[in-house]
Design a protein around this motif. Structure first.
Motif, mmCIF file in Angstrom:
data_model
loop_
_atom_site.group_PDB
_atom_site.id
_atom_site.type_symbol
_atom_site.label_atom_id
_atom_site.label_comp_id
_atom_site.label_asym_id
_atom_site.label_seq_id
_atom_site.Cartn_x
_atom_site.Cartn_y
_atom_site.Cartn_z
ATOM 1 N N CYS A 152 -5.280 -3.090 -6.286
ATOM 2 C CA CYS A 152 -4.928 -1.954 -5.429
ATOM 3 C C CYS A 152 -6.127 -1.013 -5.414
ATOM 4 N N GLY A 208 0.831 -1.198 0.000
ATOM 5 C CA GLY A 208 0.000 0.000 0.000
ATOM 6 C C GLY A 208 0.861 1.242 0.000
ATOM 7 N N ARG A 264 0.251 -10.039 -5.986
ATOM 8 C CA ARG A 264 -0.501 -8.825 -5.682
ATOM 9 C C ARG A 264 -1.600 -8.705 -6.738
ATOM 10 N N VAL A 272 -3.234 -2.595 -1.186
ATOM 11 C CA VAL A 272 -3.082 -3.775 -2.047
ATOM 12 C C VAL A 272 -3.802 -4.967 -1.439
ATOM 13 N N PRO A 292 3.268 -0.016 -5.160
ATOM 14 C CA PRO A 292 2.029 0.686 -5.502
ATOM 15 C C PRO A 292 2.043 2.211 -5.422
#
Length: 427
Positions: free
Chosen positions: A386, A228, A383, A336, A295
């Motif tokens: 997001c 994140g 991942r 995320v 991200p």
């Protein structure tokens, strides 16, 4: 105008999304793309071969190619396109060594007096263990090559440090990337991400941001590619911004030019900022990336208000000094959602449902996703999503993100519940 974005992650979705906003943009192709980069003006291009990509760019008269991830940069895609006269934004292969080799980056920083941690490099396990015996934990072990953000072990005990060396140099845990290790001094402080654009001479900084590398809340668990991020990062005051440009960014761009490797593209400096007042606290480079962070890209793209394609075209033409970016002053924050088992052994193939509809304040950027034969969105990587929002404060923006996450159905997904905790503590 048509644009090509190289890559398949959340960073590339966010870049393509932002680049597609102006009316004059006809199409943004994403190669190879993911389950989310095929709506509106976005279209997936299932090609990764450089020759095929270049041929497509020529045939379709693509005006600009933007490279998202590090692997094609390290493999020389910018050199390949440039030799054919095709506009592409990113560093050449030799310059991309700033990311593809930790040892190269450290030697570069020491050579050009850019502040960073003390280090030593080893390919022989016994010599590495001898060094660790003389430099007790806490200490940092890094795979020299590209390891998708997972090649860093912050060893808090001597046992962890020695185990990391054995895993990389003898256990081949990181493959070729870990055939050589860089052992670094452990630094304390607060991390920040500082990303700029460069045309080889001129520099344009992007908005500041802060990533969360550890898998679990309270910065616990293994390092990941990032769980994140949010922008702006309150830690980077005006004073620190000025110092980072003067002490880190400008010497880096100038140093690459002096070494005969003019740097064009995104340059990401991962920084450790020490305690104290802003005029005197230490600023040290943890790592360089030769592309935007993931991200961090997602919240940064949410905050750009003007035509980003014009900025990148000016950069490709050596006219970055004529470019400007209009920033939304509000906070953008992304969390995320990762697959169960990430980062070691992510479980894939899970159906994802109940995704919120995008609006001007909320967007879900897709990463490890694809559509199955039934046109269902399923996970295909570590991942996966997001969830990113824009709001008036860190607290309200974070609330909006977690409220959206609560509605998403993704079995056993992992996500942190404390993204931006440092900003909240500071406020």
């Amino acid at each position: 105008m048509k644009i090509l974005v190289i890559g398949s992650g959340g960073r590339e979705h966010a870049l393509a999304w932002r680049l597609s906003q102006p009316e004059h943009i006809e199409k943004v192709y994403v190669a190879p793309g993911n389950g989310g980069t095929q709506v509106g003006k976005l279209e997936n291009l299932p090609i990764t071969d450089f020759e095929e990509l270049a041929s497509f760019v020529q045939t379709e008269q693509i005006a600009l190619t933007v490279v998202g991830p590090e692997a094609p940069l390290a493999a020389g895609i910018v050199d390949f396109f440039s030799e054919k006269g095709l506009p592409i934004f990113g560093p050449r292969k030799a310059a991309a060594q700033l990311e593809s080799s930790k040892d190269y980056a450290k030697a570069f920083m020491f050579r050009h007096h850019i502040p960073t941690a003390e280090y030593a490099t080893f390919s022989d396990a016994k010599k590495a263990h001898d060094y660790l015996n003389q430099h007790p934990a806490p200490i940092v072990i890094k795979a020299d090559g590209l390891a998708a953000g997972k090649g860093v072990i912050v060893a808090m005990t001597d046992e962890q440090a020695h185990q990391a060396v054995d895993d990389m140099l003898e256990g081949n845990s990181m493959g070729q990337a870990g055939s050589r290790v860089v052992i670094e001094e452990f630094l304390e402080g607060e991390e920040a991400s500082f990303i700029v654009l460069s045309d080889g001479k001129n520099i344009l900084p992007l908005a500041t941001s802060q990533d969360h590398k550890r898998l679990k809340d309270h910065d616990e668990g293994p390092n990941t590619g990032g769980m994140g991020a949010y922008s702006p990062a309150p830690i980077v005051s005006d004073t620190l911004h000025r110092r980072i440009m003067k002490e880190v960014i400008e010497p880096s761009i100038q140093g690459m030019a002096k070494d005969g490797l003019p740097y064009t593209g995104f340059l990401y400096a991962g920084l450790m900022i020490g305690p104290g007042d802003d005029e005197h606290r230490s600023i040290k480079v943890l790592e360089f990336n030769c592309r935007m962070g993931d991200p961090e890209t997602q919240p940064i793209m949410m905050r750009i208000k003007n035509d980003f394609s014009k900025v990148l075209c000016l950069a490709c033409n050596g006219k970055l000094n004529e470019a400007h970016i209009e920033w939304d002053p509000r906070t953008a924050l992304g969390v995320v959602l990762a697959a169960p088992g990430y980062p070691e052994k992510p479980v894939t193939g899970q159906v994802i449902t109940h995704l919120p509809s995008p609006n001007e304040h909320l967007c879900v950027f897709y990463a490890g996703t694809k559509l199955n034969e039934n046109k269902e969105l399923i996970s295909s990587g570590g991942r996966v999503l997001c969830v990113t929002a824009l709001g008036d404060s860190v607290e309200s923006t974070r609330h909006a993100v977690y409220q959206a996450i609560a509605d998403i159905h993704f079995p056993d997904c992992q996500y942190r519940t404390d993204i931006a905790w440092r900003a909240l503590k500071r406020s």
